[in-house]
Structure formats: structure tokens, C-alpha cells
Design a protein around this motif. Structure first.
Motif, PDB file in Angstrom:
ATOM      1  N   LEU A 184      42.206  30.673  39.311  1.00 50.19           N
ATOM      2  CA  LEU A 184      41.807  30.442  38.412  1.00 50.19           C
ATOM      3  C   LEU A 184      40.549  30.025  37.420  1.00 50.19           C
ATOM      4  O   LEU A 184      41.066  28.596  38.322  1.00 50.19           O
ATOM      5  CB  LEU A 184      43.191  30.489  37.890  1.00 50.19           C
ATOM      6  N   SER A 185      40.314  30.678  37.225  1.00 55.51           N
ATOM      7  CA  SER A 185      39.270  29.004  36.020  1.00 55.51           C
ATOM      8  C   SER A 185      40.320  28.305  35.157  1.00 55.51           C
ATOM      9  O   SER A 185      40.128  29.270  34.054  1.00 55.51           O
ATOM     10  CB  SER A 185      38.061  29.531  35.572  1.00 55.51           C
ATOM     11  N   GLU A 192      32.504  35.157  30.601  1.00 56.97           N
ATOM     12  CA  GLU A 192      32.312  35.733  32.047  1.00 56.97           C
ATOM     13  C   GLU A 192      30.859  35.780  32.731  1.00 56.97           C
ATOM     14  O   GLU A 192      30.178  36.225  31.750  1.00 56.97           O
ATOM     15  CB  GLU A 192      32.509  37.443  31.612  1.00 56.97           C
ATOM     16  N   ASP A 204      30.715  31.111  34.530  1.00 61.87           N
ATOM     17  CA  ASP A 204      32.294  30.896  35.293  1.00 61.87           C
ATOM     18  C   ASP A 204      31.394  31.472  36.798  1.00 61.87           C
ATOM     19  O   ASP A 204      31.554  32.680  37.368  1.00 61.87           O
ATOM     20  CB  ASP A 204      33.185  31.716  35.037  1.00 61.87           C
ATOM     21  N   ARG A 207      34.436  31.043  40.271  1.00 62.10           N
ATOM     22  CA  ARG A 207      35.431  32.630  40.452  1.00 62.10           C
ATOM     23  C   ARG A 207      35.115  33.038  41.176  1.00 62.10           C
ATOM     24  O   ARG A 207      35.019  33.337  42.284  1.00 62.10           O
ATOM     25  CB  ARG A 207      35.877  32.900  38.839  1.00 62.10           C
ATOM     26  N   SER A 208      33.860  33.530  40.929  1.00 54.74           N
ATOM     27  CA  SER A 208      33.179  34.308  41.973  1.00 54.74           C
ATOM     28  C   SER A 208      33.352  34.129  43.842  1.00 54.74           C
ATOM     29  O   SER A 208      33.495  34.454  44.570  1.00 54.74           O
ATOM     30  CB  SER A 208      31.916  35.082  41.501  1.00 54.74           C
ATOM     31  N   CYS A 211      37.116  33.558  44.933  1.00 59.03           N
ATOM     32  CA  CYS A 211      37.051  34.944  45.181  1.00 59.03           C
ATOM     33  C   CYS A 211      36.421  35.721  46.632  1.00 59.03           C
ATOM     34  O   CYS A 211      37.975  35.877  47.355  1.00 59.03           O
ATOM     35  CB  CYS A 211      37.391  35.948  43.926  1.00 59.03           C
ATOM     36  N   ASP A 223      42.508  38.187  41.339  1.00 59.46           N
ATOM     37  CA  ASP A 223      41.856  37.617  40.391  1.00 59.46           C
ATOM     38  C   ASP A 223      42.803  36.963  38.685  1.00 59.46           C
ATOM     39  O   ASP A 223      43.064  37.540  38.401  1.00 59.46           O
ATOM     40  CB  ASP A 223      40.485  38.264  39.729  1.00 59.46           C
ATOM     41  N   LEU A 224      42.745  35.829  38.399  1.00 64.10           N
ATOM     42  CA  LEU A 224      43.683  34.920  37.156  1.00 64.10           C
ATOM     43  C   LEU A 224      43.050  34.831  35.801  1.00 64.10           C
ATOM     44  O   LEU A 224      43.349  34.629  35.140  1.00 64.10           O
ATOM     45  CB  LEU A 224      44.530  34.171  37.671  1.00 64.10           C
ATOM     46  N   GLY A 225      41.344  35.804  35.903  1.00 65.84           N
ATOM     47  CA  GLY A 225      40.494  34.943  34.899  1.00 65.84           C
ATOM     48  C   GLY A 225      40.001  33.894  34.355  1.00 65.84           C
ATOM     49  O   GLY A 225      40.311  32.869  35.616  1.00 65.84           O
ATOM     50  N   ILE A 226      39.911  33.773  33.672  1.00 66.39           N
ATOM     51  CA  ILE A 226      39.568  32.366  32.681  1.00 66.39           C
ATOM     52  C   ILE A 226      40.245  31.942  31.344  1.00 66.39           C
ATOM     53  O   ILE A 226      40.892  32.919  30.550  1.00 66.39           O
ATOM     54  CB  ILE A 226      38.657  32.787  32.016  1.00 66.39           C
ATOM     55  N   THR A 237      49.728  31.617  31.829  1.00 64.18           N
ATOM     56  CA  THR A 237      49.246  31.780  33.133  1.00 64.18           C
ATOM     57  C   THR A 237      49.223  31.492  34.762  1.00 64.18           C
ATOM     58  O   THR A 237      50.058  32.560  35.139  1.00 64.18           O
ATOM     59  CB  THR A 237      47.837  31.494  33.410  1.00 64.18           C
TER      60      THR A 237
END
Ligand SMILES: Nc1nc2c(c(=O)[nH]1)N[C@H]1C(S)=C(S)[C@@H](COP(=O)(O)OP(=O)(O)OC[C@H]3O[C@@H](n4cnc5c(N)ncnc54)[C@H](O)[C@@H]3O)O[C@H]1N2
Ligand code: MOO
Length: 405
Positions: A184-185, A192, A204, A207-208, A211, A223-226, A237
């Protein structure tokens, strides 16, 4: 070092993780071909000897050894032994038989001569000795004996291990289920990658990177996204992630600012085990538990996030995944730089090895200078205490490759 707060030494933080964590993944059976990067749940045993029978290492002629010095002539048996099509008869004394690489050595023979070292008229071979008994033969079981432990439990399988296991007759593996790692970010400023740029926003980066590292380490990325800087959203979250994941890595919001929600949320649960670590970069790493799920609150600055992931998350995830604690392999190499380091915290510098085998470091130590991570091929680790580094001073270099990147 800023005053007024306790800064946990790196060694203490690592010892804490090592002591508190234990494997959380169950066991499953999988075919060998899917085994790369998976963790053995128990020792792997050879189901068959390797080689299963004594066979030839070369294309040539087999006969009974030893052969003394001098010229020799042996009559050829009118047949051959080939890999997958062995000669099943017995070669009589004083005779030789054509044999190909990988073919079982027929009864009555134990020694092979290279085809380049003989002359033949098709009926007999002529050659010069001496030859020891067993020359050019690969003995049954010389590589692995049946029943032998060939790989220990907790071992993370490398591509080459699959060749070892296959050769020993192992077609299925008992491995740990993959560790599920949530990434998570956090931060209102994050976009993105590739999205329309706008003032006040940055892409961001973490995250990449995280991951991809998790995938390289062989784990299952969630991947929990931002998440925006909103405590309720982050809380929701984390609640969901704690149900879906075995461990959560967040980045950003680990410090003590007004919008640093990860450290605050972990602190509210009373589970913030470690917070400020005596390390540069990465000081505000927040380690806690959310609904029984370990959370690594990595600092937002990408270099700090990378260093903390490599140094703290990697060995910790290895324990959770069932592979045990892993210390990075490091090398002492001469410095190609000068630096006067103050005492109080360990420092990790983006570094690479020069063609001459010394360590050069990236031009800036700024932990937002993400391009230095691409420039580097590893890290130079400097100890807690003050050190004066001159050209040629031995320093500890940890290649990214030794940390699974
Ligand atoms: N009063 C103090 N302030 C700060 C301290 C401190 O000890 N006392 N430590 C500094 C250090 S060192 C770091 S590192 C940062 C870490 O703070 P946070 O973990 O709370 O991170 P943020 O404030 O959210 O972000 C820091 C920085 O990184 C950028 N960021 C965040 N996430 C991403 C991402 N996914 N991709 C790219 N960049 C990211 C963010 O925009 C900020 O610029 O705190 C210092 N302050
Ligand atoms: O952890 Mo911070 O990245 O030292 O600047």
C-alpha cells in the motif's frame, strides 16, 4: 541524532523481528516444474540414485580395465550401447563395445576410451595404454545416493535446484503456500505512474518497486493501491488487507507529521513495536501489528523505502514464508570514495562495484533521489559508530543480487 527520542539500533530491530516472527504459511503439493522460488516444507530426499547406473561420460569404446602401458588391440562386439538403448548382453574378456555418452556401461566392461584415441577397421580397435579402471565412466550414485537428503527443509528453490530434484526422481514437491504480501502506498500527493501530471502531485514510485521485489522474492503480491491521507480510509484499507494478506508493507506516513497516519494508527492499537530506527535512510520505519497481521510501515522517501524493505522486510518475510532468517551476503572491498561518518546510526549508501573491484557511491545521499537506486548495483553498509573512510579503506558492500533483486 535528534534529541528527545529513543532510536533503536539496527541490530536490536533485526533481533526483535527474528525473535517475534514465525512461519505463517501452510503446506501444499505442487509439480516440480512450478517449484522455482518456492520454499521446501521439509527436506527433499533422492528417490533414485544419480546416475542410476554407471554410464559413459564420452563417445568411445568400453572394455574391462585396467589397461597397462603399451599398444593394445581388442575385438569389437557387433553391437553398441546408447543412451536410452543400453546393451543388455555381457561383453566377453578381450573385447570392446561401441558406447555413446550417457549410455549404461555394459556388463563385462568398466572402462571407456575416447573415440579420438583409437583407430579401428570396424572389427577391432587399436590404442595405447595405460588406462585406469573406471576411466571416463560415471559411477552409479556418485552424484546423489538414493535416500540421501539433497536439499534441506526451508530451502528456497533456485532454477538449478529443479535440475537436482528432477535428476533424483522427484516430480512433486511439498512446499509452503505462498506468503501473501499486501503493498500500500499512502499520500494525497501520489498519482498512478503514467496518469495525467498536475501541480502538487508526484508519481507513486514505491508501489511498483515493492511489488516487483515481492514477486522476485517468490511471494504473492496483493496490490492495495494508493490510499489518501485520510485516517478512516487507511484504517478500512488495513482492515481489509489484514483479512486478505499475511503481512502488509505500506510506504509513507511513517513519520510523526500531521498526515503521518500509519505510525499514528499503529500507535493507537498499542502494537507499534518499533518506530524510530538508528539508520540512514529509513529513520521512521514503523513496525506494528494490525488485527494480528504484521505491518511494515516503510518511510515514504523511495530510497528509504527500498533500504528498509531490503534490510528489515526481506529477512522478516523470509521467516513468515517459512524459509527462515536470511542475512544478506556482503563483501569487504576497498572504498573508491572519502567520507567522514558521524556516530549514532548505521548508514546505507547507494553503491556499485568499479571494474577494479572497489566501491563507488552515488553523488547524493538524498533519500528522494530515486535515480540513484537505478545507478546502484548494491549498498555500502557503514556501522553505527563514527568512521573516517579514505580511498582504499575496506567497506562492506552488499550487491542487490545477494538481496534477491
Ligand atoms: N520531524 C521529522 N520529520 C521527518 C523525519 C523525522 O525523523 N522527524 N524523518 C524524515 C525522514 S528521514 C523521512 S524518510 C521521511 C519519512 O516520512 P514518512 O514515512 O512519513 O513519509 P511521507 O512524509 O509520507 O513522505 C516522505 C517523502 O516521500 C514521498 N513519498 C511518499 N510516498 C511515496 C511514493 N509511494 N512514491 C514516491 N514518493 C513518495 C513524499 O512525497 C515525501 O516527499 O520523513 C522525514 N521527516
Ligand atoms: O529515512 Mo529518510 O529517507 O533518512 O530521509
Amino acid at each position: 541524532m535528534p534529541q528527545g527520542a529513543y532510536w533503536t539500533p539496527v541490530a536490536d530491530a533485526l533481533a526483535h523481528l527474528r525473535e517475534k516472527l514465525h512461519p505463517v504459511c501452510g503446506v501444499e503439493g505442487i509439480p516440480l516444474c512450478q517449484g522455482a522460488n518456492r520454499i521446501l516444507a521439509g527436506p527433499a530426499i533422492a528417490l533414485r540414485a544419480h546416475p542410476p547406473a554407471t554410464n559413459s561420460a564420452v563417445d568411445g569404446y568400453a572394455f574391462s580395465g585396467p589397461i597397462p602401458e603399451g599398444a593394445h588391440e581388442l575385438t569389437l562386439v557387433d553391437d553398441r550401447s546408447a543412451a536410452g538403448d543400453p546393451y543388455t548382453g555381457v561383453v566377453p574378456a578381450g573385447h570392446a563395445i561401441r558406447i555413446l555418452t550417457g549410455a549404461d556401461v555394459p556388463q563385462g566392461t568398466d572402462t571407456i576410451i575416447l573415440q579420438e584415441d583409437i583407430t579401428t577397421d570396424g572389427k577391432a580397435i587399436a590404442f595405447n595404454g595405460p588406462l585406469k579402471t573406471g576411466s571416463n565412466a560415471r559411477q552409479a550414485g556418485e552424484d546423489m545416493a538414493r535416500g540421501q537428503i539433497i536439499l534441506p527443509g526451508q530451502h528456497k528453490l533456485k532454477p538449478c535446484d529443479l535440475a537436482t530434484l528432477a535428476s533424483a526422481g522427484v516430480g512433486r514437491l511439498n512446499v509452503r503456500k505462498r506468503l501473501r504480501v499486501g503493498i500500500l502506498s499512502t499520500g494525497d500527493e501520489l498519482l498512478e505512474p503514467g496518469a495525467m501530471a498536475c501541480p502538487g502531485k508526484i508519481y507513486d514510485a514505491n508501489r511498483s518497486m515493492l511489488c516487483a521485489a515481492i514477486t522476485r522474492w517468490g511471494y504473492d503480491v496483493r496490490d492495495l493501491g494508493i490510499a489518501p491521507d485520510n485516517r478512516d480510509t487507511i484504517k478500512a484499507t488495513l482492515d481489509q488487507a489484514a483479512r486478505d494478506c499475511d503481512v502488509i508493507l505500506t510506504s509513507g506516513g511513517a513519520s510523526a507529521g500531521d498526515e503521518d497516519h500509519i505510525s499514528a494508527l499503529l500507535q493507537n492499537t498499542g502494537s507499534l513495536a518499533l518506530w524510530r530506527i538508528a539508520i540512514k535512510p529509513g529513520r521512521p520505519l514503523a513496525l506494528g501489528i494490525w488485527n494480528k497481521t504484521p505491518v511494515f510501515g516503510l518511510p515514504g522517501n523511495p530510497v528509504a523505502a527500498a533500504v528498509c524493505a531490503l534490510l528489515f522486510a526481506r529477512p522478516a518475510l523470509s521467516v513468515l514464508a517459512g524459509a527462515g532468517w536470511v542475512d544478506p551476503v556482503s563483501y569487504k572491498i576497498p572504498a573508491a570514495f572519502r567520507k567522514n561518518k558521524k556516530g549514532g546510526r548505521q548508514e546505507y549508501l547507494r553503491a556499485r562495484m568499479t571494474p577494479e573491484g572497489s566501491a563507488e557511491i552515488f553523488g547524493s545521499e538524498g533519500s528522494g533521489r530515486v535515480s540513484g537506486l537505478s545507478w546502484a548495483t548494491g549498498l555500502v553498509a557503514l556501522p553505527d559508530e563514527a568512521v573516517a573512510i579514505d580511498i582504499g579503506t575496506p567497506v562492506t558492500y552488499i550487491p542487490f543480487g545477494e538481496m534477491g533483486l
